[in-house]
Each structure stands twice: as C-alpha cells, then as structure tokens.
Design an enzyme around this catalytic site. Sequence first.
Site, mmCIF file in Angstrom:
data_model
loop_
_atom_site.group_PDB
_atom_site.id
_atom_site.type_symbol
_atom_site.label_atom_id
_atom_site.label_comp_id
_atom_site.label_asym_id
_atom_site.label_seq_id
_atom_site.Cartn_x
_atom_site.Cartn_y
_atom_site.Cartn_z
ATOM 1 N N ARG A 58 39.842 35.196 38.643
ATOM 2 C CA ARG A 58 39.271 34.709 37.285
ATOM 3 C C ARG A 58 38.106 33.626 38.026
ATOM 4 N NH1 ARG A 58 41.918 38.765 36.585
ATOM 5 N NH2 ARG A 58 43.917 39.188 35.487
ATOM 6 N N GLU A 105 43.169 29.031 30.097
ATOM 7 C CA GLU A 105 42.197 30.532 31.076
ATOM 8 C C GLU A 105 40.419 31.288 29.680
ATOM 9 O OE1 GLU A 105 41.655 35.669 30.959
ATOM 10 O OE2 GLU A 105 43.624 34.024 31.846
ATOM 11 N N SER A 111 45.266 35.985 26.259
ATOM 12 C CA SER A 111 45.561 35.261 27.251
ATOM 13 C C SER A 111 45.667 33.972 27.304
ATOM 14 C CB SER A 111 45.751 36.012 28.885
ATOM 15 O OG SER A 111 46.128 37.667 28.057
#
Length: 358
Positions: free
Chosen positions: A186, A353, A260
């Site tokens: 990520r 995130e 998410s």
Amino acid sequence: MIIKENVPISTLTTMRLGGPARFVIEIEKPEEIPEAYTFANERGLPVFVLSGGANTIGHDEGYPGVIIINRMKGIAWAGDAAGGTPSARRRQPSTMGEAAAAGPAQIITVMGGEIWDDVVAYACERNLTGIEALSKIPGLAAAAPVQNIGAYGQEVADTLVSVEAYDTQDKSFKTLTKDDLKFSYRQSILNTTEKNRYFIISLTLKLTSGQMLHPFYNSIERYIAEHHCTDFSPQGIREIVSTIRADKLPDPAKIASAGSFFKNIYLNENEAKQAEAKGCPVYHGHDGHKINSGWLIEEAGFKGKLLHGIRVNEKAALVLINESATGYNDLAKARQEITDTVYEKFGYKLEQEPVEIQ
C-alpha cells in the site's frame, strides 16, 4: 480545465464527510496540469489531488486550497511485449468483447482519469491476466500506483511498467518506471517520500494472455469450492471477485463508506509463527505473511456495531459505514475505540488506509 468554487468535500468523497473546498479544478488534458498548479501558486493556495473519492476522508472545516481531479480518459493497446505492431486503439463501446491479441504479454496504456474497474473490464474482455483480482476496487486509474492497490493476491505493482507524470517540483513531464516508484504494501514514493510531487497522467501495464495460477487467495479458493467453479479465465476470476465483493462490501456509490478502512497486518516469518500460535489466521502468499485486520476487528467484538454514528460492516468488519455520523470527530472517536481495543486484545496496531484532505 473546469474551475469550481466552494464545493462541499462531502459530495466528492464516498464517506460523505467534509466541509467546502475553496476551489476544485477538473483536468481534461495534460497541458492543463501546469495551468492548474499555476492557478494555485498565484493565489498562495495548497493543492490536494483527489481520485474517485473512495479512499479519502474530508474534515469538517473543509479545505482552504485547490482540489485537482483527473478527468483524462482513454485506454489503448500498445502492442505485445515482444515487439508486436501497436494498434493504438482507444477504448470504444464497439471494441468490447473482441479477442485478445496474439502473444503471451501485452502492453496497455491507461489515462489516469479512467475508472479503474473499467480498466479491469477492458483487460478481462481481452483474456489478459494480471489485474482481474482487482475488480470492483473503486476510484480512478491514477490512484492505483499511488498506494499500490491490491486485493485477493494481486497488486498493481505486479503489472505496472511505468507512469507518465507531471513533476510539480521541476515543472516538467516525466516517465517514472516501476523501480522508480519503489512499491511496497500500500505504498510507493507517491504517498511517502515524494508525496504530492507528481500528478499522474497515465499508466502503462504489462498483462499476460492466459489466466491466474494456483494457489488463489483464500476467499477465491473457498468460493470456487462452494460453487464448483471451473472457469479461471480473467473474466471468470473477475466474476468470482465481483460476486465476493458485492456480498461483503457495500457499494460506496450507494452506501457511505471509504472502502477498506484499515490496512492488513504484514508479518515476517517469525512473527507469522507467533501469530498462528496465538490462534490468529495468517495468510501466506507471494506477497508475504499477513493477518486480515477485519478478522482482528471482528474478534475484538465490533462486527456490526454502531460507534458514534459509524457502523462496522456486518459482513466485512474491515469496512466502516457512515450511517449517522455528524462530522469527522465521530469517525475519529469510532476509529480510536476500534484501534485501542484491537491493540489491547492482540498487540497489533491498526493503520488507517484512507488518506485525509487537510
């Protein structure tokens, strides 16, 4: 270039939180990018580059600067990786469903303003593997390399060759290779060491004619076993992933969420053994060992709970839904309660995130 004033960030992001942005500029051609930054610089205003808004959180006070949105469109097949003749065909409705070009590896170039899922559909319809597990991830193509989007065992880093970008520091157009971007889980230089420096114009991807290889991600394997699936082509896997996501994840276009909300927990080999000894399920894939943060949240007792107007999704605890939150502070309180409890129970620190506009 389209310029708007005092646009509520809540209308631009799928979590539907956030006050007004001073200016919003929509970019339709590469040559408009320097103009947009000049517009901001002349007024002494900060710049925030927004994608589809699905992985972004707004604050109640809004944003005093310029939000730039990529609206540049186009997908083109550039030829096979062995040097085949490029066709430079742009995506048009009439070309959908045509057979994939001959050759094992194919190069496609995607403009950053394309909806990411349309890019996946384009590849799957041509029997090209490499991004089919990334089906139904909301957002624009330009955001894909920024945080190295991934799902069900694939990451955009697996197929990305390079990006074309505008360098706001040097005020020039550049090509950045996969190695230049320094991908990790990520992360890339685009959201770490060089955050806010580059405006992504297009992506070049190297895909392969054929299909994904076993072992598939656990969720896919379970679905295959339960439904006796035999089609593992890109389109077949896309349909499986789309069905799994539709069953577990709310559509951010219909239900307010940011996708998410927490990153999964990545572990080294020794940490993975310790986690399994404690009873935590660990996924062992080509990208490393990890614990699904949704499992930790569920085991901590939050699945389906309403916290300060934020609902922990009943089917996928990794997703937070804005059911009745009145502002950013409600989200912050819910986030803190979840992260504190998970840390106390398991010793793992959850990391958010979505990025925040501030």
